[in-house]
Design a protein around this motif. Structure first.
Motif, short mmCIF file in Angstrom:
data_model
loop_
_atom_site.label_atom_id
_atom_site.label_comp_id
_atom_site.label_asym_id
_atom_site.label_seq_id
_atom_site.Cartn_x
_atom_site.Cartn_y
_atom_site.Cartn_z
N GLU B 93 0.83 -1.22 0.00
CA GLU B 93 0.00 0.00 0.00
C GLU B 93 0.86 1.26 0.00
O GLU B 93 0.39 2.34 -0.31
CB GLU B 93 -0.93 0.02 1.21
CG GLU B 93 -2.10 -0.95 1.12
CD GLU B 93 -1.73 -2.37 1.45
OE1 GLU B 93 -0.53 -2.62 1.75
OE2 GLU B 93 -2.61 -3.24 1.41
N LEU B 114 1.40 6.00 -8.32
CA LEU B 114 0.51 5.05 -7.66
C LEU B 114 1.34 4.06 -6.86
O LEU B 114 2.47 3.74 -7.23
CB LEU B 114 -0.32 4.27 -8.68
CG LEU B 114 -1.24 5.04 -9.62
CD1 LEU B 114 -2.06 4.07 -10.47
CD2 LEU B 114 -2.17 5.96 -8.86
N GLN B 117 0.12 -1.50 -4.84
CA GLN B 117 -1.23 -2.03 -4.62
C GLN B 117 -2.21 -1.43 -5.64
O GLN B 117 -3.02 -2.15 -6.25
CB GLN B 117 -1.68 -1.70 -3.19
CG GLN B 117 -3.11 -2.07 -2.86
CD GLN B 117 -3.33 -3.57 -2.82
OE1 GLN B 117 -2.39 -4.36 -2.88
NE2 GLN B 117 -4.58 -3.98 -2.74
N GLU B 118 -2.11 -0.13 -5.85
CA GLU B 118 -3.03 0.53 -6.79
C GLU B 118 -2.69 0.16 -8.23
O GLU B 118 -3.58 -0.08 -9.04
CB GLU B 118 -2.94 2.05 -6.61
CG GLU B 118 -3.51 2.53 -5.30
CD GLU B 118 -3.10 3.95 -4.93
OE1 GLU B 118 -3.83 4.58 -4.16
OE2 GLU B 118 -2.04 4.42 -5.38
N ARG B 119 -1.40 0.10 -8.52
CA ARG B 119 -0.97 -0.27 -9.87
C ARG B 119 -1.54 -1.61 -10.28
O ARG B 119 -2.01 -1.81 -11.39
CB ARG B 119 0.55 -0.41 -9.92
CG ARG B 119 1.31 0.86 -10.03
CD ARG B 119 2.78 0.56 -9.77
NE ARG B 119 3.59 1.72 -10.07
CZ ARG B 119 4.47 1.79 -11.07
NH1 ARG B 119 4.67 0.77 -11.84
NH2 ARG B 119 5.14 2.87 -11.29
N GLN B 149 -10.36 0.80 -3.60
CA GLN B 149 -8.98 1.21 -3.91
C GLN B 149 -8.82 1.50 -5.40
O GLN B 149 -8.07 2.39 -5.79
CB GLN B 149 -8.00 0.12 -3.46
CG GLN B 149 -7.91 0.02 -1.94
CD GLN B 149 -6.95 -1.05 -1.49
OE1 GLN B 149 -6.64 -1.98 -2.23
NE2 GLN B 149 -6.49 -0.94 -0.26
N TYR B 150 -9.53 0.74 -6.22
CA TYR B 150 -9.47 0.98 -7.67
C TYR B 150 -10.00 2.38 -7.98
O TYR B 150 -9.40 3.14 -8.73
CB TYR B 150 -10.29 -0.09 -8.40
CG TYR B 150 -10.44 0.18 -9.88
CD1 TYR B 150 -9.45 -0.21 -10.78
CD2 TYR B 150 -11.57 0.83 -10.39
CE1 TYR B 150 -9.59 0.05 -12.14
CE2 TYR B 150 -11.71 1.09 -11.73
CZ TYR B 150 -10.71 0.69 -12.60
OH TYR B 150 -10.84 0.95 -13.94
N LYS B 152 -10.11 4.91 -6.05
CA LYS B 152 -9.16 5.92 -5.59
C LYS B 152 -7.98 6.05 -6.56
O LYS B 152 -7.50 7.15 -6.83
CB LYS B 152 -8.64 5.54 -4.19
CG LYS B 152 -9.50 6.10 -3.08
CD LYS B 152 -8.99 5.71 -1.73
CE LYS B 152 -7.64 6.33 -1.41
NZ LYS B 152 -7.14 5.90 -0.09
N ALA B 153 -7.54 4.91 -7.08
CA ALA B 153 -6.41 4.92 -8.02
C ALA B 153 -6.78 5.69 -9.29
O ALA B 153 -6.00 6.49 -9.80
CB ALA B 153 -6.00 3.49 -8.35
N LYS B 156 -6.78 9.29 -8.61
CA LYS B 156 -5.40 9.79 -8.58
C LYS B 156 -4.90 10.02 -10.00
O LYS B 156 -4.30 11.06 -10.29
CB LYS B 156 -4.48 8.75 -7.92
CG LYS B 156 -4.28 8.90 -6.43
CD LYS B 156 -3.12 8.00 -6.03
CE LYS B 156 -3.06 7.80 -4.55
NZ LYS B 156 -1.93 6.94 -4.16
#
Lengths: 297, 166
Positions: B93, B114, B117-119, B149-150, B152-153, B156
């Motif tokens: 994370e 990123l 985790q986000e990648r 989380q996706y 949020k990514a 971003k």
């Protein structure tokens, strides 16, 4: 100075020719045109789940009882799930929506209390009962009704997706659940942009909202049925809007290029445009990798 | 290629048909390599990992219900192991990786910001074309967390591509 003169002449041209046209536009797309022009396009974004634009607060604990292996799948007890969030997860997100569901989004920014849009017909009513019958906590769901089911919109999107790629002016599309339509982004600089934008809007009526530069519009079924001679002026109005928008923005906003040459430009990219750019951005391995593999086989 | 078609090819590969391997490689090399590059940010390392993925596939064709997801799980695990060797203590994370300077187009620049985790969520869903449920199973996280989380990514990425900060 040159640019100023160009803009000035364009404005004169626009005023001279398009006053009736704009009236026609307002008549044809009365609800969308005036408002969207002054709004950030991102307000149209539908989030996967969660609250409003720019929200950074994480949801309340997304899953109440995460099992040790980390993979959550609540098993129903007597055919009932604890909350709407659990049922949503059992559906596997939008990919598993029942036919009567139009969309699902968070009611309060968390994962447990969800708003479910069902179709505004008998099937929707029955679906609403079916959902309630599967929940122990009825307060975890709020219902609303919409016209088109997610499946119907998915079908429209699938059709549009087949027309993307290559030299198509259609650069992105995605389902906006809260707005109950497919949002289609058309490259305003493409020579067929206006033609395609109009065709999509008329073919799919209000199932589709078309974004052409800063212009966002859709055609309602009623409007399409009306005999409206002024509608002939819409292409010209769209063209002028695109030209004007292009003149004002083209030097102001840097283009962003992905490694497939896709250009993202025109303000903050929408969620769908970002997803499309990532999806289309591919890395091809060099041939030497295959050679090395074959050497070892 | 559907999971069913991939299953057939893997069966053929198990039976020793060389042509099946070529078909599988041809179909999966680009999405697998894309996921590896997105995760590691290192093209050279990704080439090695791609080679490893396909050698494993060749030597032991999997009999998985969802073979496509299985292949990406393998690729993801190899990439994470490789990153772990470089930075063993950072949780995914929080782990950021340096992107190959050659890749620094805007999208790659944004990806660099990123976390791993986000990648992996973005790459597995968008580049590999896996469903969120499949992604959740691969990264061993609850589906709800993955969806959150996706989102949020992507937010971003939107901010970064707009020239802003996180």
């Amino acid at each position: 100075m040159k640019r100023f003169i160009t803009i000035f002449l364009t404005l004169i041209c626009l005023t001279a020719y398009c006053c009736p046209a704009f009236a026609a536009v307002e008549c044809t797309v009365p609800q969308d045109l005036p408002s969207v022009l002054s709004e950030n396009l991102a307000v149209h974004d539908v989030l996967i789940l969660g609250g409003g634009e720019g929200e950074t607060t994480p949801p309340q604990e997304p899953v109440a009882d995460v099992p040790a292996d980390g993979v959550f799948d609540e098993q129903p007890v007597d055919g009932k799930y604890s909350t709407m969030g659990a049922l949503y997860q059992a559906w596997g997100g939008w990919e598993g929506y029942p036919d009567y569901v139009c969309g699902v989004w968070s009611t309060d920014g968390g994962m447990d209390n969800l708003t479910v849009a069902v179709t505004d017909d008998k099937a929707g009513e029955q679906g609403r009962e079916a959902i309630l019958a599967q929940l122990r906590d009825h307060s975890s769901v709020t219902f609303t009704t919409q016209t088109y089911s997610y499946r119907q919109l998915q079908q429209v999107m699938d059709e549009i997706v087949t027309r993307m790629g290559g030299d198509s002016p259609i650069v992105a599309c995605g389902i906006y659940e809260k707005d109950n339509h497919v949002h289609v982004t058309v490259n305003e600089n493409h020579e067929q942009a206006q033609e395609i934008a109009l065709e999509l809007s008329q073919r799919y009526t209000d199932r589709v909202e078309v974004e052409l530069g800063d212009l966002v519009f859709s055609t309602t079924r009623e409007e399409l049925g009306k005999e409206n001679p002024a509608a002939d002026l819409l292409p010209f109005a769209l063209l002028m809007m695109a030209v004007l928008t292009g003149l004002l923005l083209v030097k102001k906003l840097p283009a962003r290029v992905t490694n497939t040459g896709k250009v993202l430009a025109g303000g903050r990219p929408t969620k769908n445009r970002v997803e499309a750019a990532v999806r289309e951005s591919r890395e091809t391995p060099p041939d030497r990798v295959e050679d090395r593999i074959r050497e070892q086989l | 290629m559907t999971d069913e078609q991939l299953k057939q090819l893997l069966k053929a590969l198990e039976a020793g048909e060389q042509g099946a391997f070529s078909a599988i490689y041809s179909e999966l090399k680009t999405p697998v390599f894309t996921v590896l590059v997105r995760l590691t940010g290192d093209r050279t390392l990704s080439e090695d990992l791609l080679q490893e993925v396909f050698l494993k596939l060749y030597r032991q064709p999997p009999r998985a219900e969802k073979p496509r997801a299985y292949v990406f799980r393998m690729a993801r695990n190899l990439a994470i192991d490789a990153l772990r060797q470089k930075q063993p203590t950072e949780p995914l994370e929080e782990l950021l990786v340096q992107t190959d300077p050659d890749l620094k187009l805007d999208l790659e620049r944004a990806f660099e910001r990123l976390t791993v985790q986000e990648r992996q969520l973005v790459a597995l869903h968008l580049s590999a074309g896996l469903t969120f449920r499949e992604v959740a199973a691969i990264v061993e996280r609850p589906l709800g967390t993955v969806l959150w989380q996706y989102r949020k990514a992507i937010e971003k990425l939107r901010n970064l591509l707009d020239g802003g900060s996180l």
